[in-house]
Design an enzyme around this catalytic site. Structure first.
Site, PDB file in Angstrom:
ATOM      1  N   LYS A 154       0.826  -1.219   0.000  1.00 29.28           N
ATOM      2  CA  LYS A 154       0.000   0.000   0.000  1.00 29.28           C
ATOM      3  C   LYS A 154       0.860   1.269   0.000  1.00 29.28           C
ATOM      4  O   LYS A 154       0.607   2.210  -0.749  1.00 29.28           O
ATOM      5  CB  LYS A 154      -0.932  -0.032   1.228  1.00 29.28           C
ATOM      6  CG  LYS A 154      -2.011  -1.103   1.098  1.00 29.28           C
ATOM      7  CD  LYS A 154      -2.827  -1.257   2.353  1.00 29.28           C
ATOM      8  CE  LYS A 154      -2.099  -1.949   3.474  1.00 29.28           C
ATOM      9  NZ  LYS A 154      -1.719  -3.350   3.215  1.00 29.28           N
ATOM     10  N   ILE A 155       1.883   1.298   0.876  1.00 27.11           N
ATOM     11  CA  ILE A 155       2.722   2.502   0.965  1.00 27.11           C
ATOM     12  C   ILE A 155       3.603   2.628  -0.277  1.00 27.11           C
ATOM     13  O   ILE A 155       3.702   3.697  -0.889  1.00 27.11           O
ATOM     14  CB  ILE A 155       3.577   2.472   2.254  1.00 27.11           C
ATOM     15  CG1 ILE A 155       2.670   2.545   3.480  1.00 27.11           C
ATOM     16  CG2 ILE A 155       4.590   3.616   2.261  1.00 27.11           C
ATOM     17  CD1 ILE A 155       3.354   2.260   4.803  1.00 27.11           C
ATOM     18  N   ASP A 174       9.650  -6.860  -5.311  1.00 27.63           N
ATOM     19  CA  ASP A 174       8.635  -7.378  -4.393  1.00 27.63           C
ATOM     20  C   ASP A 174       8.296  -8.781  -4.869  1.00 27.63           C
ATOM     21  O   ASP A 174       8.080  -8.971  -6.066  1.00 27.63           O
ATOM     22  CB  ASP A 174       7.378  -6.472  -4.426  1.00 27.63           C
ATOM     23  CG  ASP A 174       6.418  -6.784  -3.287  1.00 27.63           C
ATOM     24  OD1 ASP A 174       6.160  -7.984  -3.046  1.00 27.63           O
ATOM     25  OD2 ASP A 174       5.919  -5.839  -2.660  1.00 27.63           O
ATOM     26  N   CYS A 205       9.047  -2.513   2.716  1.00 26.33           N
ATOM     27  CA  CYS A 205       8.610  -3.895   2.964  1.00 26.33           C
ATOM     28  C   CYS A 205       8.476  -4.083   4.480  1.00 26.33           C
ATOM     29  O   CYS A 205       9.025  -3.310   5.251  1.00 26.33           O
ATOM     30  CB  CYS A 205       9.631  -4.873   2.402  1.00 26.33           C
ATOM     31  SG  CYS A 205      11.291  -4.596   3.043  1.00 26.33           S
ATOM     32  N   PRO A 206       7.763  -5.103   4.924  1.00 25.82           N
ATOM     33  CA  PRO A 206       7.690  -5.343   6.378  1.00 25.82           C
ATOM     34  C   PRO A 206       8.987  -5.967   6.881  1.00 25.82           C
ATOM     35  O   PRO A 206       9.791  -6.464   6.077  1.00 25.82           O
ATOM     36  CB  PRO A 206       6.533  -6.337   6.501  1.00 25.82           C
ATOM     37  CG  PRO A 206       6.456  -7.027   5.188  1.00 25.82           C
ATOM     38  CD  PRO A 206       6.968  -6.072   4.149  1.00 25.82           C
ATOM     39  N   SER A 233      10.312   1.829   6.835  1.00 28.04           N
ATOM     40  CA  SER A 233       9.602   0.564   7.111  1.00 28.04           C
ATOM     41  C   SER A 233       9.847   0.122   8.558  1.00 28.04           C
ATOM     42  O   SER A 233       9.101   0.530   9.452  1.00 28.04           O
ATOM     43  CB  SER A 233      10.006  -0.508   6.101  1.00 28.04           C
ATOM     44  OG  SER A 233      11.381  -0.841   6.209  1.00 28.04           O
ATOM     45  N   ASP A 258      13.308   6.906   9.264  1.00 28.83           N
ATOM     46  CA  ASP A 258      12.227   7.183  10.211  1.00 28.83           C
ATOM     47  C   ASP A 258      12.150   6.065  11.243  1.00 28.83           C
ATOM     48  O   ASP A 258      11.306   6.110  12.139  1.00 28.83           O
ATOM     49  CB  ASP A 258      10.895   7.291   9.447  1.00 28.83           C
ATOM     50  CG  ASP A 258       9.764   7.781  10.340  1.00 28.83           C
ATOM     51  OD1 ASP A 258      10.002   8.751  11.105  1.00 28.83           O
ATOM     52  OD2 ASP A 258       8.653   7.202  10.308  1.00 28.83           O
ATOM     53  N   GLU A 263      15.187   1.258  18.169  1.00 32.89           N
ATOM     54  CA  GLU A 263      14.443   2.479  18.486  1.00 32.89           C
ATOM     55  C   GLU A 263      13.616   2.370  19.759  1.00 32.89           C
ATOM     56  O   GLU A 263      13.259   3.390  20.357  1.00 32.89           O
ATOM     57  CB  GLU A 263      13.540   2.880  17.306  1.00 32.89           C
ATOM     58  CG  GLU A 263      12.362   1.946  17.061  1.00 32.89           C
ATOM     59  CD  GLU A 263      11.493   2.379  15.881  1.00 32.89           C
ATOM     60  OE1 GLU A 263      12.046   2.704  14.820  1.00 32.89           O
ATOM     61  OE2 GLU A 263      10.260   2.402  16.035  1.00 32.89           O
TER      62      GLU A 263
END
Ligand code: NAI
Length: 341
Positions: A154-155, A174, A205-206, A233, A258, A263
């Site tokens: 989707k993203i 992908d 991707c995840p 991601s 990001d 994190e």
């Protein structure tokens, strides 16, 4: 349903309260994150809601289950912080928000690209210091540059559309091709080809066992000198130590992150008066061509509304025994993907 909402951030409360108005769940907001030492706070709560920094590993899930938890409503699309196999074994249903605003994250990826490209982070500081010198601020036209998108879900699909709007050539990798991307003119290639040809690479991707450290020393070596690397991601898709080595060699043009592997101990907290103990992260922020945001890709009004509404709807569906299959996280979603590396 009684629901313990872990890792609540002040900005989320009005969105969740509004979404819950008709549903009437008993929401208990907890600022603490979920871990082995805090799992007992959920004793007696059938529902638990988690954010990306919470730890729902096997031992934590066992503690939640012993305390009566039967459903976990993730306020995120990503689910790498939950041991899905253990949840499955314990019979805990895990629900997520698979799509809340792909635009929010894709637009943030583009924001990172444009700030890095045109050196806006440096220009902002310079003009505030009344330094109007332009040396060091040279960028490049996005027009006719080659962007490589890893993960065209989707993203990734929204990102492809925006980059095609700039006039970029867009390559993608992908294991499952997205027909909408193919129709837009995105060219699917294998990863080696994407690394070799892309001026900008974006990870969308995840994080799965197959994508953990996908961007390692070998992958970084295959990239064009001066490449721009963007990751919105999950941090674990990049081997951060290998990235630092590549940055030190000067092979990488710029990096926009990001997300970061470790994190959980940093992001979403004000640590401005603390000594940060993570030396890898501290090294990373010293590079002038590295821009880090603290997992804020999703942070738009539209996305927060959608996250709150889907989270509450997921809890309501579970309460009446009818969860939506597209929101349920099952083992099928973590199976290694054919052709991935
Ligand atoms: P999605 O599930 O729609 O798309 C993911 C795509 O990645 C799928 O097409 C899948 O086939 C592909 N993929 C899986 N393994 C791959 C591999 N080895 N190589 C290349 N592609 C592979 O997910 P969506 O909504 O586009 O989100 C992508 C990721 O973005 C999420 O998993 C999450 O980790 C991250 N995310 C980050 C946010 C932020 O605030 N920074 C917010 C939301 C999501």
């Amino acid at each position: 349903m009684r629901v313990a909402i872990f890792s609540i951030h002040p900005y989320e409360v009005p969105f969740l309260d509004r979404a819950n108005e008709g549903a009437g769940h008993d929401l208990v907001y907890l600022q603490t994150s979920l871990s082995e030492s805090t799992a007992s706070l959920a004793d007696g709560f059938e529902g638990v809601s988690l954010f990306v920094g919470d730890d729902a590993s096997a031992g934590v899930l066992q503690a939640l289950h012993a305390g009566g938890t039967r459903v976990i409503a993730l306020r995120s699309a990503g689910f790498n912080h939950v041991d899905i196999e253990e949840a499955d074994r314990l019979g805990i249903t895990v629900l997520r928000v698979p799509a809340y605003s792909p635009n929010a994250v894709a637009e943030h990826a583009v924001a990172l690209m444009m700030v890095l490209n045109r050196k806006l982070h440096r220009a902002f500081n310079r003009t505030r210091e009344q330094n109007f010198e332009l040396t060091g601020l040279m960028g490049f036209d996005m027009f006719e540059k080659t962007a490589g998108i890893i993960g065209t879900g989707k993203i990734g699909e929204v990102l492809c559309r925006i980059l095609l709007g700039f006039g970029c050539r867009v390559l993608a990798s992908d294991p499952e091709r997205n027909p909408a991307c193919e129709a837009m003119g995105v060219e699917y290639v294998d990863l080696d080809d994407l690394y070799a040809r892309s001026d900008i690479i974006s990870l969308n991707c995840p994080l799965t066992p197959a994508t953990k450290h996908l961007i390692n020393a070998k992958a970084l070596e295959m990239m064009k000198p001066g490449v721009m690397l963007i990751n919105t991601s999950r941090g674990g898709v990049i081997d951060t130590r290998a990235l630092i080595e590549a940055l030190k060699k000067g092979n990488i043009g710029s990096v926009g992150l990001d997300v970061y592997e470790e994190e959980g101990d940093l992001f979403f907290h004000d640590l401005s008066d603390r000594v940060i103990q993570d030396d890898v992260f501290v090294r990373l922020i010293t590079f002038p061509n590295v821009l880090i945001t603290a997992h804020q890709g999703f942070l738009t009004r539209e996305a927060c509304t959608a996250i709150a509404e889907t989270t509450i709807a997921n809890l309501s569906d579970f309460a009446v025994g009818s969860t939506r299959s597209e929101n349920e996280v099952t083992k099928r979603l973590i199976a290694p993907v054919k052709g991935s590396r």
